[in-house]
Design a protein around this motif. Structure first.
Motif: not given
Length: 184
Positions: A85-111
């Motif tokens: 039951e915990l894996r499903s929401p956690l996998n969604s969180l991991l996908i979103l965090a990976k998308l943010l970390a990749d910063n494909a749009e370049g709109n996030l600061t290094p921090r």
């Protein structure tokens, strides 16, 4: 005849005294035997009481062992179900965090990218922890073999530093141990 009669009387008295002495010895012996019989009877009763207590304790232990087995089974089932039951929401969180970390749009600061990477790393570690808990429940159930592995201490230090650095608000450390100069 008188002397023979007196001699017989003396012998009878001696025999009578011997018989009385024997009778007293038998009575004392009987009294001792009765005491020993009472002692043995008490010991037998005590042994029976202890045997009964041991049997009751054994039954209680069997019941508790059965209850423990049932609770262990429920715990294992709960851990298995909860980990899934915990894996499903956690996998969604991991996908979103990976998308943010990749910063494909370049709109996030290094921090912000570093924070997203930390979230992704911590989420991955949490996912691994959930997997480990599930594995432990499988080991407890006897459905998995244990194979221990070595891990480098440096990996643990890197992990702890990556997880807690954002919480402290400090930049990377300068000591070889991953700490400020006050650390050993």
């Amino acid at each position: 005849m008188l002397s023979a009669s007196q001699e017989l009387t003396v012998q009878l008295r001696q025999r009578s005294a011997e018989l009385e002495a024997s009778q007293r010895a038998l009575q004392e012996s009987n009294a001792e035997l009765e005491l020993k019989a009472e002692l043995l009877a008490r010991q037998n009763r005590d042994i029976e009481v202890k045997n009964t207590e041991i049997e009751e304790a054994r039954q209680v232990l069997e019941e508790r062992a059965e209850q423990l087995a049932v609770s262990m089974r429920y715990k294992s089932e709960f851990l298995g179900n909860m980990s899934y039951e915990l894996r499903s929401p956690l996998n969604s969180l991991l996908i979103l965090a990976k998308l943010l970390a990749d910063n494909a749009e370049g709109n996030l600061t290094p921090r912000q990218v570093e924070f997203a990477e930390t979230i992704h790393g911590a989420g991955s570690d949490l996912l691994q922890l959930i997997t480990d808990i599930l594995d432990l429940s499988r080991v407890e159930a006897g459905k998995m073999d244990v194979s221990p592995t070595r891990i480098a201490l440096a990996q643990i230090l890197d992990y702890v530093e990556a997880v807690f650095r954002p919480l402290t608000g400090r930049s990377t450390s300068t000591s070889p141990y991953g700490c400020r100069r006050s650390c050993p």
